[in-house]
Design a protein around this motif. Structure first.
Motif, mmCIF file in Angstrom:
data_model
loop_
_atom_site.group_PDB
_atom_site.id
_atom_site.type_symbol
_atom_site.label_atom_id
_atom_site.label_comp_id
_atom_site.label_asym_id
_atom_site.label_seq_id
_atom_site.Cartn_x
_atom_site.Cartn_y
_atom_site.Cartn_z
ATOM 1 N N THR A 102 44.343 41.403 2.126
ATOM 2 C CA THR A 102 43.896 40.512 3.193
ATOM 3 C C THR A 102 42.384 40.300 3.143
ATOM 4 O O THR A 102 41.889 39.162 3.198
ATOM 5 N N GLU A 103 41.639 41.384 3.009
ATOM 6 C CA GLU A 103 40.178 41.280 2.908
ATOM 7 C C GLU A 103 39.785 40.512 1.651
ATOM 8 O O GLU A 103 38.849 39.701 1.668
ATOM 9 N N PHE A 104 40.488 40.755 0.568
ATOM 10 C CA PHE A 104 40.221 40.081 -0.702
ATOM 11 C C PHE A 104 40.330 38.565 -0.543
ATOM 12 O O PHE A 104 39.419 37.812 -0.938
ATOM 13 N N LEU A 105 41.417 38.105 0.052
ATOM 14 C CA LEU A 105 41.608 36.670 0.234
ATOM 15 C C LEU A 105 40.542 36.078 1.155
ATOM 16 O O LEU A 105 39.976 35.020 0.865
ATOM 17 N N ASP A 106 40.271 36.768 2.256
ATOM 18 C CA ASP A 106 39.291 36.248 3.214
ATOM 19 C C ASP A 106 37.901 36.133 2.597
ATOM 20 O O ASP A 106 37.197 35.132 2.804
ATOM 21 N N ARG A 107 37.499 37.133 1.830
ATOM 22 C CA ARG A 107 36.165 37.103 1.230
ATOM 23 C C ARG A 107 36.079 36.055 0.122
ATOM 24 O O ARG A 107 35.055 35.379 -0.041
ATOM 25 N N LEU A 108 37.156 35.892 -0.645
ATOM 26 C CA LEU A 108 37.155 34.840 -1.663
ATOM 27 C C LEU A 108 37.029 33.472 -1.018
ATOM 28 O O LEU A 108 36.315 32.593 -1.519
ATOM 29 N N GLY A 109 37.727 33.292 0.097
ATOM 30 C CA GLY A 109 37.734 32.002 0.755
ATOM 31 C C GLY A 109 36.384 31.576 1.294
ATOM 32 O O GLY A 109 36.169 30.392 1.577
ATOM 33 N N GLU A 110 35.449 32.521 1.438
ATOM 34 C CA GLU A 110 34.119 32.179 1.926
ATOM 35 C C GLU A 110 33.328 31.339 0.922
ATOM 36 O O GLU A 110 32.470 30.537 1.307
ATOM 37 N N ASN A 111 33.601 31.538 -0.372
ATOM 38 C CA ASN A 111 32.795 30.876 -1.404
ATOM 39 C C ASN A 111 33.596 30.055 -2.410
ATOM 40 O O ASN A 111 33.005 29.317 -3.199
ATOM 41 N N TYR A 112 34.914 30.200 -2.401
ATOM 42 C CA TYR A 112 35.723 29.555 -3.423
ATOM 43 C C TYR A 112 36.914 28.822 -2.822
ATOM 44 O O TYR A 112 37.392 29.164 -1.742
ATOM 45 N N LYS A 113 37.389 27.858 -3.595
ATOM 46 C CA LYS A 113 38.732 27.336 -3.354
ATOM 47 C C LYS A 113 39.689 28.359 -3.964
ATOM 48 O O LYS A 113 39.467 28.836 -5.079
ATOM 49 N N VAL A 114 40.735 28.711 -3.244
ATOM 50 C CA VAL A 114 41.673 29.729 -3.719
ATOM 51 C C VAL A 114 43.047 29.096 -3.919
ATOM 52 O O VAL A 114 43.579 28.430 -3.027
ATOM 53 N N ALA A 115 43.601 29.307 -5.109
ATOM 54 C CA ALA A 115 44.940 28.814 -5.425
ATOM 55 C C ALA A 115 45.789 29.977 -5.924
ATOM 56 O O ALA A 115 45.264 30.981 -6.409
ATOM 57 N N VAL A 116 47.094 29.843 -5.788
ATOM 58 C CA VAL A 116 48.025 30.817 -6.357
ATOM 59 C C VAL A 116 48.910 30.097 -7.360
ATOM 60 O O VAL A 116 49.444 29.020 -7.082
ATOM 61 N N PHE A 117 49.026 30.690 -8.554
ATOM 62 C CA PHE A 117 49.873 30.151 -9.616
ATOM 63 C C PHE A 117 50.789 31.291 -10.045
ATOM 64 O O PHE A 117 50.354 32.257 -10.656
#
Length: 222
Positions: free
Chosen positions: A97-112
């Motif tokens: 959860t923390e990983f996704l939230d912190r990534l979302g601060e600076n990046y577009k996040v996609a799942v493949f």
């Protein structure tokens, strides 16, 4: 201090020096200063470039099994398998959860993922409560290479592969663009696992690189 962290700090220092020494003037029209227009930072175009982190699902963010796992599972989803509705037990990787939230601060996040949409979409709905993930690709978007599922990153980011990385425990998944792959240890049931939180630090260094693939080279070298 690792060479990668030293390199990141050095590049950040250089960037700050350029920002400090650069003088920006308000634009003028017909001899009048337009105070409504903000001066343009020469570093803005590069540092604000929209970059993308693509994530695998199974054994990267979660571990799923049709059998009750040996550790406490986080939730269960019901999936149709061979004309039968089956329970799938899901264990979240520590820190997801923390990983996704912190990534979302600076990046577009996609799942493949190579997982089927019926299963994977339910799992993603559960772990992405803050709606960080903006794009989802499933097995039907994978390319079969030598009997294995490969993920073509151009389906997510087009031709600009400098601005995207994929995190996956299976190197075959990024065999079409191996330089963009960030390896991670497969997760099963180690509730002390810290791999995602380590990767957050790595991604926070990536903004120092014009080409994110160079950051991967430094990571692998260390």
């Amino acid at each position: 201090m690792s060479i990668l962290k030293f390199h990141c700090r050095l590049l950040r220092c250089v960037t700050k020096c350029f920002k400090v020494t650069t003088v920006s003037y308000p634009s003028t029209k017909h001899g009048y200063t337009n105070l409504d227009e903000e001066p343009q930072d020469p570093m803005t175009e590069h540092t604000k470039m929209k970059r993308t982190i693509i994530l695998d699902l199974d054994e990267t963010l979660v571990h799923s099994t049709t059998q009750i796992p040996g550790v406490k599972y986080d939730f269960m989803v019901m999936v149709k398998m061979e004309m039968e509705i089956m329970p799938i037990f899901v264990v979240k990787r520590p820190g997801v959860t923390e990983f996704l939230d912190r990534l979302g601060e600076n990046y577009k996040v996609a799942v493949f993922t190579a997982g089927l949409e019926d299963y994977a979409s339910q799992v993603l709905d559960k772990i992405d409560k803050n709606h960080v993930i903006s794009q989802r690709l499933y097995r039907d978007s994978c390319t079969e290479v030598n009997g294995k599922y490969a993920k073509d990153l151009s389906l997510v980011v087009g031709e600009d592969l400098r601005s995207a990385l994929i995190v996956d425990d299976n190197p075959s998944s990024y065999s079409l663009q191996p330089e963009n792959g960030v390896p991670i240890k497969a997760f099963v049931d180690d509730l002390q696992d810290q791999e995602l939180l380590k990767l957050v630090e790595f991604f926070e260094c990536c903004d120092s690189y014009e080409d994110m693939r160079d950051a991967v080279k430094d990571l692998v070298a260390n």
